[in-house]
Write a protein that holds these residues in place. Structure first.
Motif, PDB file in Angstrom:
ATOM      1  N   ALA A 254      37.749  44.018  20.467  1.00  0.00           N
ATOM      2  CA  ALA A 254      37.599  42.886  21.385  1.00  0.00           C
ATOM      3  C   ALA A 254      39.144  42.629  22.037  1.00  0.00           C
ATOM      4  N   GLU A 255      40.235  42.952  21.361  1.00  0.00           N
ATOM      5  CA  GLU A 255      41.632  42.659  21.758  1.00  0.00           C
ATOM      6  C   GLU A 255      41.800  43.637  22.876  1.00  0.00           C
ATOM      7  N   ALA A 256      41.396  45.052  22.457  1.00  0.00           N
ATOM      8  CA  ALA A 256      41.520  46.356  23.218  1.00  0.00           C
ATOM      9  C   ALA A 256      40.853  45.965  24.755  1.00  0.00           C
ATOM     10  N   ALA A 257      39.977  45.527  24.589  1.00  0.00           N
ATOM     11  CA  ALA A 257      38.940  45.089  25.942  1.00  0.00           C
ATOM     12  C   ALA A 257      39.825  44.136  26.637  1.00  0.00           C
ATOM     13  N   ARG A 258      40.061  43.012  26.067  1.00  0.00           N
ATOM     14  CA  ARG A 258      40.737  41.936  26.667  1.00  0.00           C
ATOM     15  C   ARG A 258      42.037  42.406  27.310  1.00  0.00           C
ATOM     16  N   GLY A 259      42.809  43.166  26.564  1.00  0.00           N
ATOM     17  CA  GLY A 259      43.976  43.640  27.000  1.00  0.00           C
ATOM     18  C   GLY A 259      44.190  44.509  28.217  1.00  0.00           C
ATOM     19  N   ALA A 260      42.761  45.199  28.492  1.00  0.00           N
ATOM     20  CA  ALA A 260      42.631  45.895  29.686  1.00  0.00           C
ATOM     21  C   ALA A 260      42.011  45.285  30.803  1.00  0.00           C
ATOM     22  N   GLY A 261      41.539  44.020  30.626  1.00  0.00           N
ATOM     23  CA  GLY A 261      40.849  43.399  31.443  1.00  0.00           C
ATOM     24  C   GLY A 261      39.223  43.647  31.507  1.00  0.00           C
TER      25      GLY A 261
END
Length: 382
Positions: A254-261
């Motif tokens: 989830a953090e990886a998704a948020r970090g990349a928008g």
């Protein structure tokens, strides 16, 4: 025919928050700038944007209540739409498997479902959007799949991998293999060999996927992945153009998704239950960390409404933030900029809740009534 009404006295949820005893006018299927038509008193009710359900498979019980019982797929879609409307859903993504698992998840059933949706969606009030959930190890099915997606008018494809790779790598049969095989109409030995064959060709999957994603992108089909486990998973899917992360299983993903928008979808039953039934990351915790863009019904259509209300009651989010998870958030994720908020010029997609019970009293989609009950029916009809 669309309604022309001015709804007065209810608490109206605007983008900035609740407007107590507010007024909302609708005309020509849209939220109107000024008063229109007959005045309807909605004192004692909440007037909220219609729910946009970005992923749900609860329609299956209507399309195949018992094995072989449903022959008229379109009739099942009509029944499913009634349940959606009764739960305040004005736009619904119907998520249909295309899987080696067979039965209700098999390619043949998927084709029937998509044809059924296509046949009746234009005559229904709720806006229905089909989604294809494709099992990525079905290498024989890649050829021509993009053409079928176009024929079925599917605007959204998500990729799944339900092969039990760990057990296959150990040469062990997965639990419940016999039951799964019989459900799919296969001999258990044939089913077991099929799983082993797909697992053996796993190194070929990335190349097939890259080509398919390019074909689908050329058709402007929205792409997503399902059950991301790691940051690497999300990176690989993003590079293929599958930007939506459905139900990431871990905080890392989830953090990886948020970090990349990349937009993140979580399950509203996870919120209502207080955790994942599979032991994955808690939706409430991810929402508290700002790692969620939309809540989906997943398998239970009452849950989006219940989850948003729980988030507001808990104080985790205010009214606007909580309801955005089931309205404007999913609408934006799907590129549906004409809905999701109660603003002049947007679609008149509205759900009316009884303030005391917080149950759905009426649902209006595109300015047309899709559901109403009890006292509010008398007010709207009267």
């Amino acid at each position: 025919m669309t309604l022309e009404l001015t709804l007065q006295g209810g608490d109206v949820l605007r983008p900035g928050g609740l407007e107590m005893g507010g007024e909302l006018a609708i005309a020509d299927g849209l939220v109107a700038e000024t008063s229109a038509g007959r005045v309807v008193d909605l004192s004692g009710y909440l007037v909220l944007p219609g729910i946009v359900d970005v992923h749900g498979d609860g329609f299956e019980r209507h399309l195949a209540p018992r094995r072989g019982a449903m022959k008229q797929m379109a009739e099942g879609v009509v029944a499913a739409e009634a349940e959606l409307a009764a739960n305040g859903i004005t736009t619904a993504v119907l998520a249909q498997f295309y899987s080696w698992e067979g039965g209700l998840r098999g390619p043949e059933f998927a084709a029937q479902v998509f044809e059924g949706i296509k046949a009746v969606r234009g005559s229904l009030v709720t806006d229905l959007l089909p989604q294809l959930r494709f099992e990525i190890h079905m290498l024989e099915d890649y050829a021509g799949l993009a053409v079928r997606v176009a024929e079925w008018q599917v605007p959204y494809v998500v990729f799944n991998d339900h092969l039990p790779h760990e057990r296959l790598a150990q040469g062990k049969k997965p639990p419940r293999l016999t039951g799964q095989a019989l459900k799919a109409g296969r001999n258990p030995d044939v089913h077991w060999q099929m799983l082993k064959d797909m697992h053996a060709r796993r190194d070929e999957v990335p190349g097939f996927l890259d080509a398919l994603c390019r074909e689908l992108a050329a058709l402007e089909v929205r792409l997503g992945s399902h059950d991301d486990k790691t940051a690497e998973d999300r990176t690989v899917w993003r590079e293929r153009g599958a930007r939506i992360s459905e139900f990431p299983e871990t905080l890392e993903a989830a953090e990886a998704a948020r970090g990349a928008g990349d937009p993140v979808i979580l399950g509203s039953p996870n919120v209502v239950r207080g955790g994942s039934h599979k032991g994955n990351a808690s939706a409430v915790e991810l929402i508290a960390m700002g790692l969620c863009d939309a809540l989906a019904s997943d398998y239970h259509y009452p849950s989006p409404r219940r989850a948003a209300l729980m988030l507001e009651r808990s104080g985790l989010l205010d009214w606007a933030g909580a309801w955005r998870m089931v309205s404007d958030g999913p609408a934006q994720l799907l590129g549906l900029t004409d809905r999701g908020t109660l603003e002049a010029g947007k679609r008149a997609d509205i759900v009316v809740l009884d303030k005391q019970t917080q149950r759905v009293a009426a649902t209006i989609a595109g300015g047309r009534i899709s559901y109403m009950s009890g006292d509010i029916a008398a007010r709207l009809v009267g």
